[in-house]
Write an enzyme that holds these catalytic residues in place. Structure first.
Site, mmCIF file in Angstrom:
data_model
loop_
_atom_site.group_PDB
_atom_site.id
_atom_site.type_symbol
_atom_site.label_atom_id
_atom_site.label_comp_id
_atom_site.label_asym_id
_atom_site.label_seq_id
_atom_site.Cartn_x
_atom_site.Cartn_y
_atom_site.Cartn_z
ATOM 1 N N THR A 146 35.249 43.619 45.429
ATOM 2 C CA THR A 146 35.668 43.351 44.085
ATOM 3 C C THR A 146 33.617 43.250 43.401
ATOM 4 O OG1 THR A 146 34.958 41.039 43.194
ATOM 5 C CG2 THR A 146 35.710 41.319 45.833
ATOM 6 N N ASP A 148 32.296 40.693 42.511
ATOM 7 C CA ASP A 148 32.381 39.713 42.603
ATOM 8 C C ASP A 148 31.522 39.288 43.934
ATOM 9 O OD1 ASP A 148 32.976 39.712 40.245
ATOM 10 O OD2 ASP A 148 34.142 38.345 40.332
ATOM 11 N N ARG A 196 31.849 35.421 38.296
ATOM 12 C CA ARG A 196 32.556 34.455 37.569
ATOM 13 C C ARG A 196 32.067 32.687 38.529
ATOM 14 N NH1 ARG A 196 38.282 35.935 38.146
ATOM 15 N NH2 ARG A 196 38.446 36.968 35.795
ATOM 16 N N GLU A 251 27.680 34.315 34.083
ATOM 17 C CA GLU A 251 28.550 33.788 33.814
ATOM 18 C C GLU A 251 28.912 33.155 34.018
ATOM 19 O OE1 GLU A 251 31.348 36.695 33.411
ATOM 20 O OE2 GLU A 251 32.517 36.294 35.668
ATOM 21 N N LEU A 302 29.094 46.781 31.468
ATOM 22 C CA LEU A 302 27.646 48.134 32.059
ATOM 23 C C LEU A 302 27.642 47.621 33.591
ATOM 24 C CD1 LEU A 302 25.531 48.028 28.925
ATOM 25 C CD2 LEU A 302 27.255 49.281 29.703
ATOM 26 N N GLN A 303 27.082 46.627 34.057
ATOM 27 C CA GLN A 303 27.112 46.421 35.493
ATOM 28 C C GLN A 303 27.972 47.731 36.213
ATOM 29 O OE1 GLN A 303 27.170 41.796 36.563
ATOM 30 N NE2 GLN A 303 27.985 41.662 34.803
HETATM 31 O O1 F6P Z 1 36.493 41.394 38.484
HETATM 32 C C1 F6P Z 1 35.926 40.992 38.057
HETATM 33 C C2 F6P Z 1 34.785 40.055 37.169
HETATM 34 O O2 F6P Z 1 33.850 41.197 37.326
HETATM 35 C C3 F6P Z 1 34.727 38.917 36.722
HETATM 36 O O3 F6P Z 1 33.625 39.039 37.486
HETATM 37 C C4 F6P Z 1 34.453 38.265 35.873
HETATM 38 O O4 F6P Z 1 34.143 37.401 35.298
HETATM 39 C C5 F6P Z 1 36.137 39.284 34.933
HETATM 40 O O5 F6P Z 1 36.325 40.659 36.091
HETATM 41 C C6 F6P Z 1 36.396 40.224 34.034
HETATM 42 O O6 F6P Z 1 37.498 40.576 33.922
HETATM 43 P P1 F6P Z 1 38.329 41.107 32.985
HETATM 44 O O7 F6P Z 1 37.542 42.433 33.063
HETATM 45 O O8 F6P Z 1 39.659 41.199 33.000
HETATM 46 O O9 F6P Z 1 37.569 40.374 31.456
#
Ligand code: F6P
Length: 424
Positions: A146, A148, A196, A251, A302-303
């Protein structure tokens, strides 16, 4: 391996948000299984994660061309498709659990490797418990990933180090830009990053600093309540003293009442709000209250896909967990998630360990308070020491015609043996 699984196939699946290096883990699983073909069968992959298992859409990795397999190692995102898909409990959703075992049985699956974050480890745990209750011999191994970095039980999660390197680099580069424009033009730059509920990615923006005065000047962590008055005062003070201000915002920042500052209308299958839009919201605040010319960027996918700037430490960890999964399966392990363990020493080394799935399922590891600076807008020396090794080293992909040479896998499915099942 459990005796009854000798020669059986591995089912590997990717789950949740993808990463720049999750395919390196997939590659390592396939490569290690091929080398252990006297003991384990082939590797089948669920197309779009567990959804592919339910629908019996299983990709046959034996059909992947050798040149594609090599490129898989350095291709970002989920080459087999990922999913955000919640299985209920076996009690509330028995049909789906029965179906999974039916598919596993039809395709001689003895090992289930689920490559995901906390929610996915919970899915893996439920499947393990269900197969145990049914007497189906299945070794379930969770593979961590992950961006995150919020998985419990592991020093870090593969994917995080590469995103951290990209964010540290991008923050430094954009800061040089705004510094050069600031005398007569732009005064503030705001970068929004993912994460998140956890500030690990936001924290990584500080890893390019050479002195405490270097940008980013203000990091907004989701673990702290966002106070607009204090924030605006800090922006003003920074512009007055340094001539410009670089802000990195997670975010997931929330106001005093607990509301996300930038929450879209959607939620995913796990009830997580779709986030995004903090940077323009902050830019609006700054423009209105202080009138500074500003730019903002949302690093978004992008990240998460920036494989061209992967961390070698992270890339090697992603490969190590894939290889170790096959080794542990052969040794009979099950109901564990693989972890990364850090040795003492500078630089530290990482090796693969494991924890029971039950300890990590559905949990989130937040950015610790003592990893923040005293004022809450930066990182502590302890955090810097802990995070810096994770972005160490480069693992550039090969380039072709001036761009990275990524693969686009053809998904050759194994022949279906069961009747159709509507999973979505
Ligand atoms: O993988 C976790 C994450 O990158 C979070 O940081 C982000 O809020 C979320 O996924 C976005 O997910 P999705 O691509 O399902 O919108």
């Amino acid at each position: 391996m459990a005796k009854e699984n000798h020669g059986k196939n591995i089912l590997y699946a990717q789950s949740g948000g993808v990463t720049p290096v999750i395919n390196a883990t997939a590659w390592a699983v396939v490569d290690a299984a091929r080398k252990a073909s006297a003991e384990v069968g082939g590797v089948l992959v669920g197309r779009d994660g567990i959804v592919g298992v339910l629908e019996e859409s299983l990709i046959n990795t034996a059909k992947i061309a050798a040149s594609d397999l090599l490129r898989l190692r350095h291709t970002p995102a989920g080459a087999f498709g990922s999913c955000r898909y919640k299985l209920g409990t076996p009690e509330s959703d028995p049909e789906r659990y029965e179906r999974i075992l039916e598919v596993f049985d039809a395709h001689r699956i003895g090992y289930f490797f689920y490559n995901g974050g906390g929610d996915s480890q919970d899915t893996a745990l439920k499947i393990a418990a269900f197969s145990r209750a049914r007497g189906y011999p299945l070794q379930v191994i969770g593979l961590p990933k992950t961006i995150d970095n919020d998985l419990y039980g592991t020093d870090f999660s593969p994917g995080y180090g590469s995103v951290a390197k990209y964010i540290a680099t991008s923050t430094q580069e954009a800061a040089l830009d705004v510094a050069s424009m600031s005398a007569t033009s732009t005064k503030v730059f705001i970068l929004e990053v993912m994460g998140r509920h956890a500030g690990w990615i936001a924290a990584s923006s500080a890893l390019g600093q050479r002195s405490p005065d270097d940008p980013p000047h203000l990091i907004l962590f989701p673990e702290r309540i966002f106070d607009p008055e204090d924030f605006l005062a800090r922006v003003k003070q920074t512009v007055q003293s340094k001539g410009f201000c670089v802000v990195v915002a997670s975010e997931g920042i929330r106001d005093r009442s607990g509301h996300f500052m930038a929450e879209g209308s959607g939620v995913d299958a796990f009830g997580h709000a779709q986030l995004g839009g903090v940077a323009p919201a902050l830019a609006g605040l700054i423009g209105e209250a202080l009138g500074y010319k500003h730019h903002w960027a949302v690093s978004d996918y992008l990240q998460r896909a920036a494989r061209h700037l992967a961390s070698k430490t992270d890339f090697e960890a992603a490969i190590a967990v894939g290889r170790q999964a096959v080794r542990m399966a052969r040794a009979g392990a099950g109901e564990v998630m693989l972890t990364l363990l850090r040795s003492a020493g500078n630089p530290p080394r990482f090796r693969v360990g494991s924890v029971p799935l039950a300890e990590v399922a559905n949990r989130e590891r937040r950015f610790p308070a003592d990893f923040m600076s005293a004022d809450g807008y930066g990182i502590s020396p302890r955090a810097r020491l802990h995070l810096s090794p994770l972005i160490a080293g480069e693992a550039y992909p090969p380039y072709r015609h001036g761009v990275p040479d990524y693969c686009r896998l053809a998904h050759t499915l194994v022949k279906k043996r069961l009747s159709p099942f509507a999973a979505r």
